[in-house]
Every structure is written in structure tokens, then in C-alpha cells.
Write a protein that holds these residues in place. Structure first.
Motif, PDB file in Angstrom:
ATOM      1  N   PRO A  42       0.832  -1.206   0.000  1.00  0.00           N
ATOM      2  CA  PRO A  42       0.000   0.000   0.000  1.00  0.00           C
ATOM      3  C   PRO A  42       0.871   1.263   0.000  1.00  0.00           C
ATOM      4  CG  PRO A  42      -0.699  -1.514   1.719  1.00  0.00           C
ATOM      5  CD  PRO A  42       0.582  -2.038   1.179  1.00  0.00           C
ATOM      6  N   VAL A  43       0.441   2.248  -0.783  1.00  0.00           N
ATOM      7  CA  VAL A  43       1.175   3.503  -0.908  1.00  0.00           C
ATOM      8  C   VAL A  43       0.228   4.671  -0.695  1.00  0.00           C
ATOM      9  CG1 VAL A  43       2.499   5.003  -2.460  1.00  0.00           C
ATOM     10  CG2 VAL A  43       2.834   2.525  -2.547  1.00  0.00           C
ATOM     11  N   ILE A  44       0.655   5.588   0.164  1.00  0.00           N
ATOM     12  CA  ILE A  44      -0.044   6.862   0.336  1.00  0.00           C
ATOM     13  C   ILE A  44       0.848   7.939  -0.254  1.00  0.00           C
ATOM     14  CG2 ILE A  44      -0.890   8.592   1.968  1.00  0.00           C
ATOM     15  CD1 ILE A  44      -1.458   6.285   3.926  1.00  0.00           C
ATOM     16  N   LEU A  45       0.329   8.694  -1.204  1.00  0.00           N
ATOM     17  CA  LEU A  45       1.036   9.839  -1.763  1.00  0.00           C
ATOM     18  C   LEU A  45       0.658  11.084  -0.981  1.00  0.00           C
ATOM     19  CD1 LEU A  45       0.703   9.511  -5.648  1.00  0.00           C
ATOM     20  CD2 LEU A  45       2.813   9.490  -4.324  1.00  0.00           C
ATOM     21  N   ILE A  46       1.663  11.892  -0.654  1.00  0.00           N
ATOM     22  CA  ILE A  46       1.383  13.198  -0.054  1.00  0.00           C
ATOM     23  C   ILE A  46       1.983  14.249  -0.966  1.00  0.00           C
ATOM     24  CG2 ILE A  46       1.205  12.357   2.314  1.00  0.00           C
ATOM     25  CD1 ILE A  46       4.032  13.365   2.821  1.00  0.00           C
ATOM     26  N   SER A  47       1.314  15.400  -1.059  1.00  0.00           N
ATOM     27  CA  SER A  47       1.809  16.421  -1.974  1.00  0.00           C
ATOM     28  C   SER A  47       1.148  17.766  -1.734  1.00  0.00           C
ATOM     29  CB  SER A  47       1.535  16.006  -3.421  1.00  0.00           C
ATOM     30  OG  SER A  47       2.013  16.981  -4.323  1.00  0.00           O
ATOM     31  N   THR A  48       1.889  18.805  -2.074  1.00  0.00           N
ATOM     32  CA  THR A  48       1.296  20.144  -2.108  1.00  0.00           C
ATOM     33  C   THR A  48       0.483  20.322  -3.378  1.00  0.00           C
ATOM     34  OG1 THR A  48       3.300  21.011  -3.139  1.00  0.00           O
ATOM     35  CG2 THR A  48       3.118  21.233  -0.745  1.00  0.00           C
ATOM     36  N   ALA A  72      -5.597   8.578  10.386  1.00  0.00           N
ATOM     37  CA  ALA A  72      -6.822   7.927   9.906  1.00  0.00           C
ATOM     38  C   ALA A  72      -6.612   7.307   8.529  1.00  0.00           C
ATOM     39  CB  ALA A  72      -7.972   8.929   9.868  1.00  0.00           C
ATOM     40  N   LEU A  73      -5.893   8.002   7.660  1.00  0.00           N
ATOM     41  CA  LEU A  73      -5.649   7.483   6.317  1.00  0.00           C
ATOM     42  C   LEU A  73      -4.727   6.264   6.356  1.00  0.00           C
ATOM     43  CD1 LEU A  73      -6.354   7.875   3.375  1.00  0.00           C
ATOM     44  CD2 LEU A  73      -4.419   9.463   3.197  1.00  0.00           C
ATOM     45  N   VAL A  74      -3.729   6.289   7.222  1.00  0.00           N
ATOM     46  CA  VAL A  74      -2.841   5.134   7.378  1.00  0.00           C
ATOM     47  C   VAL A  74      -3.637   3.922   7.856  1.00  0.00           C
ATOM     48  CG1 VAL A  74      -0.956   4.174   8.785  1.00  0.00           C
ATOM     49  CG2 VAL A  74      -0.690   6.407   7.685  1.00  0.00           C
ATOM     50  N   ARG A  75      -4.476   4.112   8.867  1.00  0.00           N
ATOM     51  CA  ARG A  75      -5.294   2.999   9.372  1.00  0.00           C
ATOM     52  C   ARG A  75      -6.218   2.469   8.288  1.00  0.00           C
ATOM     53  NH1 ARG A  75      -5.340   6.305  13.991  1.00  0.00           N
ATOM     54  NH2 ARG A  75      -7.350   7.169  13.439  1.00  0.00           N
TER      55      ARG A  75
END
Length: 113
Positions: free
Chosen positions: A66-72, A102-105
Motif C-alpha cells: 500500500p502507498v499513500i502519496l502526499i503532496s502540495t 486515519a488514512l494510514v489505518r
């Protein structure tokens, strides 16, 4: 940003966190261990986050991580692009620690981890 993410995760009980200062460093770290989740900033030095996700999705050991992208970069187009290349979730900066937690969970639960 890495320190903020680490602190937010540690408050939520995640103690085993690896950090990479660039896309190249992430590419060196990925083959060494198994990861339950990867949080990637789109704007990283060397190899950007989108390229890193594309690499992961083409690599058998990381294809389902699983991958969460974070960005401006938070336009709908940017989010759609991230999801189209294989990210599981997208979080726009700036964000609150509880939103990341919350998003990680949710991402880990959806992936069965």
C-alpha cells in the motif's frame, strides 16, 4: 515533513519507520526489507514520488505494498494521476496528524494489513 510524519505515526503506535531523503535513497531501502505501507511525497529529489510508485508497481516484491502519496499538488488532476499509477490514497499538504493517522489505518485495513 519527514519528522512530522514520523511523529504523527509514533503517536498512533507505529514505531518501526524508515525514512528516505530522496527517491534514489528510497530505491536503495526498498529491496532490503518488507514494508506494510509506504508514504511517498510526490516532490522528492532525484526520483519523484510518482516515479517511485511506478517502480514499485512494476516490482514483484512491492507491487501490492500500500502507498499513500502526499503532496502540495492537490488538484483533482494531480490526485487522479497518483491514483492511476497505483497509489492507494492521496493526502494533500498541509495536513493534520489525525488525518494522516486515519488514512494510514484505513489504507492498511483495506490492504488487509
Amino acid at each position: 515533513m519527514r519528522a512530522y510524519v514520523r511523529a504523527a505515526l509514533s503517536v498512533d503506535g507505529v514505531s518501526d519507520v524508515r525514512e528516505a531523503t530522496s527517491g534514489f535513497e528510497a530505491l536503495r531501502i526498498l529491496p532490503r526489507e518488507h514494508f506494510d505501507l509506504v508514504i511517498v511525497d510526490v516532490n522528492m529529489p532525484d526520483i519523484n514520488g510518482l516515479e517511485l510508485v511506478q517502480f514499485m508497481r512494476k516490482s514483484a516484491p512491492h507491487a501490492k505494498t500500500p502507498v499513500i502519496l502526499i503532496s502540495t499538488e492537490s488538484s483533482a488532476r494531480d490526485q487522479e494521476r497518483g491514483m492511476a499509477i497505483g497509489a492507494n490514497a492521496f493526502l494533500s499538504k498541509p495536513f493534520r496528524a489525525d488525518a494522516l493517522q486515519a488514512l494510514v489505518r484505513a489504507t492498511r485495513t483495506a490492504a488487509g494489513r
